[in-house]
Design an enzyme around this catalytic site. Structure first.
Site: not given
Ligand code: NDP
Length: 319
Positions: A147, A150-151
């Protein structure tokens, strides 16, 4: 007899449970032996609203569960065995199977035990398709991710690879290029599967490079990712590449196979009709098991809320 049985305990299922219990509906969550969904496998979550300093994925899920329990949701921490939702399998108050009359109920099984509910919310999510190579699984959250939104932030000025050749891979690469020093897309084929528009976007980004006809055979590193071993599938040549992050974007597998009678699309995602309804009246769906597009915790939570509101309105209509 429960008013609502929620199958799944990720952000969609738990948000649905918060809403159904607050609507005074007797709610059972079949949470799974490993409850909590994909966020239980992540570390820092920085994009869920309300946590300015970020929150650990498992803590976020624990909080959601506590919130649902505070309003009276019951949990079964066992795996869902399956359920037959086809019209002939419903029981009805009038005793006429499949008549669609008031009093309809559904039976589902978990760990060999039967549970009955007047309505169902399916929120079983999807699993990331991982590469299944040595060194990958144990480094999820420590350099291996699926992701980028997200990261990506954690890979500021670092070198990363993205594995895959579809739209997700292009999108991951584009997001990562905003942070990383370099992004290399590793694709097993020669002609990318991604749409032309996404390919063009990725190809014209100077930070994004492509390596074709190549697969990742090992993820290297002790505590965290330090590199990958690659194999050219035309020449069989093995090489090593020093990198800090591996983003796997080779697709997802929706957990939709245990719902007899529920319509799926060609990729196995549950078909949605009219917001969160399935083809079976009284059975609703929320989150990644139907959403192959957004796949975010916050969108799954939103779908969970919507499904709960729909279930509530369905049950009131049955009274
Ligand atoms: P896709 O199934 O489209 O692509 C998966 C990619 O991963 C393919 O290139 C495939 O290779 C490769 N792959 C599969 N298994 C392996 C493996 N074991 N090892 C190495 N490579 C592998 O999935 P996506 O997640 O990219 O997209 C899913 C859907 O969502 C699509 O319909 C897509 O269009 C849509 N989407 C749209 C976006 C947008 O429009 N902005 C963004 C993201 C997704 P091969 O090509 O050889 O099969």
């Amino acid at each position: 007899m429960y008013d609502v049985i929620i199958i799944g305990s990720g952000p969609a299922g738990l948000t649905a449970a918060i809403y159904t219990t607050r609507a005074n509906l007797k709610t059972l969550v079949i949470a799974g032996g490993k409850w909590g969904g994909q966020l239980m496998l992540t570390t820092e979550v920085d994009n869920f609203p309300g946590f300015p300093e970020g929150i650990q994925g498992p803590d976020l899920m624990q909080n959601m569960r506590k919130q649902a329990e505070r309003f009276g949701a019951e949990f079964v921490d066992e795996d869902f065995d399956g359920g037959d939702f086809s019209p002939s399998a419903h029981s009805t108050g009038s005793g006429q199977a499949g008549s669609g009359q008031a009093g309809k109920s559904f039976k589902v099984k978990a760990a060999g035990k039967d549970y009955s509910g007047k309505s169902i919310i399916i929120a079983t999510g999807a699993d990331t398709k991982w590469l299944d190579v040595s060194g990958e699984k144990e480094k999820i959250g420590r350099g291996v991710s699926s992701c980028a939104p997200c990261d990506a932030f954690f890979f500021k000025n670092k070198k990363v690879i993205v594995v895959g050749g579809g739209d997700s891979a292009m999108e991951e690469a584009i997001v990562l290029a905003n942070f990383a020093e370099s992004v290399t897309v590793i694709y097993r084929g020669e002609i990318l599967r991604a749409s032309q528009i996404m390919q063009n976007k990725a190809k014209k980004n100077p930070k994004i490079k492509f390596i074709f006809n190549t697969v990742v055979t090992k993820v290297l590193g002790e505590e965290k990712v330090t590199g990958v071993e690659l194999k050219n599938n035309k020449t069989n040549e093995i090489s090593k590449m020093d990198i800090d992050g591996v983003f796997v974007a080779i697709g997802h597998i929706p957990n939709s196979m245990k719902f007899k009678g529920i319509d799926l699309d060609e990729k196995g995602y549950i078909k949605v009709q009219d917001h969160t309804r399935t083809n079976i009246d009284g059975v609703f769906v929320a989150g990644d098991v139907h959403d192959s597009y957004y796949r975010q915790a916050v969108t799954a939570a939103g779908f969970g809320c919507a499904a709960a509101l729909e279930a509530d309105s369905y049950l009131r209509g049955q009274e």
